[in-house]
Scaffold this active site. Structure first.
Site, PDB file in Angstrom:
ATOM      1  N   TYR A  95      -8.674  -6.878   1.902  1.00 15.76           N
ATOM      2  CA  TYR A  95      -8.906  -6.904   3.341  1.00 15.76           C
ATOM      3  C   TYR A  95      -9.164  -8.341   3.778  1.00 15.76           C
ATOM      4  CZ  TYR A  95      -9.889  -1.966   2.434  1.00 15.76           C
ATOM      5  OH  TYR A  95      -9.805  -0.662   2.038  1.00 15.76           O
ATOM      6  N   HIS A  98      -7.327  -1.381   7.859  1.00 14.73           N
ATOM      7  CA  HIS A  98      -6.144  -1.324   7.009  1.00 14.73           C
ATOM      8  C   HIS A  98      -6.187  -2.529   6.054  1.00 14.73           C
ATOM      9  CE1 HIS A  98      -1.974  -0.500   6.080  1.00 14.73           C
ATOM     10  NE2 HIS A  98      -1.701  -1.777   6.260  1.00 14.73           N
ATOM     11  N   LYS A 155       1.837  -2.851   3.522  1.00 14.94           N
ATOM     12  CA  LYS A 155       1.048  -3.946   2.951  1.00 14.94           C
ATOM     13  C   LYS A 155       2.000  -4.967   2.328  1.00 14.94           C
ATOM     14  CE  LYS A 155      -2.491  -0.585   1.617  1.00 14.94           C
ATOM     15  NZ  LYS A 155      -3.266  -0.569   2.849  1.00 14.94           N
TER      16      LYS A 155
END
Lengths: 350, 350
Positions: free
Chosen positions: B286, B297, B328
């Site tokens: 993160y 997210h 991602k």
């Protein structure tokens, strides 16, 4: 309520049978008292239901936890899983496969356990042979087999593992043609435009190099070769025998024969199997293909593994997660002689 | 137009310079004629633009393809990639890294090439050291570096590889507390309710075992230990030194120190790194976490690899696909001494 830590058990008196066993199904009655496993005792202690003594000294939670961790392998893992299942409202009993879990709304004595839960750390290797035996034992007595994997941050992921016998719906595994092909460096090309078109558009083999020539993978080539559909020659025109093909393909790809066993099994059972490279697996598998222009959604991803394989759990986790994220089932084809056996592994919520 | 196959080149006369080079940028002018690479020649032959002779004999497409495959390693792979790029409308020139590709709407002579394309079969191992060198060479001259991977069915997947220096936005890597913890079997527990709560809710470390105790992973524990935030003892109360901790953790997990290097680098650069087990990677990362209740997210998945790692391309493909399917970026942290260097690999459409 006072209890005593003795070796890897915690022993409670007669009153525990009424208070803990008959109301909560904790422990097993023994010799007039109640015997608790270490995880049951830690859980009850954390909820203030029991005090635990060791040789006359009262243990606080930390002291008992450290003792239990010294006395039982995987104690922390088992505690994490046990606590999670209890907090989800399940009745849980220790068993050979770590835990037996009763269906929601049921409990020991009311119905049989429904699920066998096996606890693993993400760091432990999982032998596929032992996994197959565990799944078979569970399925023989109509139980669901669940792996509870504790990751390094103590998060839990549950996987259901079951045997599978996938069946496809293709009426013929290959069209009836006969044509020549050349084994180039590490792939095979069929040169005849008509036969190439038929193999591609009706049999769903290979990929067109251009409008006339068809590129075939090594497993596709051996499958078609073994069925007499293609004749394979080297770049100087010499025809291969079956064994020569296998030898050359195995030099290019060490696990060629194992992969071929799975490819053959999938095609023979009515599937169309194509490479799963984009998903990091050996194959993506279609139960039925009607038109090469409109390839449907593929139902399974298949990875082929040797019979003595040991899963690294993060790798298994990634494969299952990827399959599920693209709405496919993750199936492992385990080599067994020249055949394969299938294991279907999916993530489940408990 | 007649051309001659000579060794691993195809030679054309003067008229080819006007017809092929000046209009289509095929080949390189040499000694008054034009020299074509084997893939250029095969492409032009398949389109009926040239005839190819070998020692006075005209070769059909199959004969030339077999010859070319014998004369140049990876010829089939290169042909598949070259043809694909040409059909997408790019001008392509052979180069040290297989191909140089010109920007859309541009061509040799008009502007510089923009992309270096390196061709690989899915079966080839990819040395991360060579990959890093190639990416560095490309970036030094402001080019994009693309891997074109040909799978066993001759399908193509393009990956962009670039160096990365991710920066997070956390203002402090850990809260200022000091507390005791116990190294149990393969994880660490901090016992004090207040310190545990602060580490968990403000530092985003570990996972609460219950309302009071915090479970920490091994990399988290060593990071906090090395910063003086936790004191770690064994189950009998003896405090660990840094080296003793590393030794015990390395026995539990062989690649512990490598993983710790990456964890430390990520935390030190303002990220929150948590286990990526559910994605089959070492970490999910993160850039900023404001509240543990509302985890945002995670932006990256990070896999830590040794400096001499060799990628198996299906494994790399699966990792990138999974990261992209959950929106991602897939980042590989390559060990370099006690530091790491990052490579960002993503699938691209050409």
């Amino acid at each position: 309520m006072k209890t005593q830590l003795k070796e890897d058990r915690v022993l409670a008196g007669k009153e525990a049978v009424a208070e803990l066993y008959k109301t909560g199904y904790f422990g097993r009655p023994r010799d007039g008292g109640l015997e608790l496993s270490l995880v049951e005792a830690a859980y009850l202690q954390s909820r203030g239901k029991i005090d635990i003594e060791l040789e006359g000294k009262l243990l606080d939670f930390r002291e008992f936890f450290e003792q239990a961790s010294l006395r039982q392998q995987n104690f922390e893992l088992k505690y994490i899983v046990y606590k999670d299942l209890k907090e989800r409202g399940y009745y849980v009993q220790p068993s050979a496969a770590d835990f037996r879990v009763y269906p929601r709304g049921s409990h020991p004595g009311k119905s049989a356990a429904k699920i066998f839960v096996h606890v693993l750390s993400e760091r432990q290797l999982l032998s596929v042979k032992l996994l197959q035996e565990s799944v078979e034992s569970a399925e023989n007595v109509h139980k669901q087999f669940i792996l509870a994997v504790v990751d390094e941050e103590s998060d839990l992921t549950f996987y259901e593992v079951k045997s599978a016998s996938p069946k496809g719906e293709m009426s013929e595994p290959f069209p009836a043609v006969k044509t020549n092909a050349t084994f180039l460096e590490d792939r095979v090309i069929a040169w005849d435009a008509e036969a190439s078109g038929t193999l591609y558009a009706r049999g769903f083999y290979g990929k067109m190099l251009d409008s006339e020539r068809l590129q075939l993978s090594l497993v596709e080539s051996l499958y078609l070769f073994s069925r007499g559909i293609i004749i394979v020659r080297d770049r100087k025109g010499k025809a291969f025998s079956f064994d020569e093909f296998v030898e050359k393909a195995s030099r290019i790809e060490g696990s060629f024969l194992r992969k071929f066993s799975a490819y053959k099994a999938l095609r023979d059972s009515g599937h169309v199997a194509k490479t799963g490279f984009k998903f990091g697996t050996h194959f993506r598998v279609y139960r039925k293909v009607e038109s090469i222009e409109k390839l449907p959604h593929s139902e399974y991803l298949v990875n082929v593994i040797p019979g003595d394989h040991e899963f690294r759990l993060p790798v298994m986790s990634g494969a299952v997660r990827l399959a599920n994220s693209v709405r496919k089932r993750m199936i492992f084809a385990v080599e067994k002689g020249e055949e394969v056996e299938y294991l279907d592994i999916s993530r489940v919520k408990m």
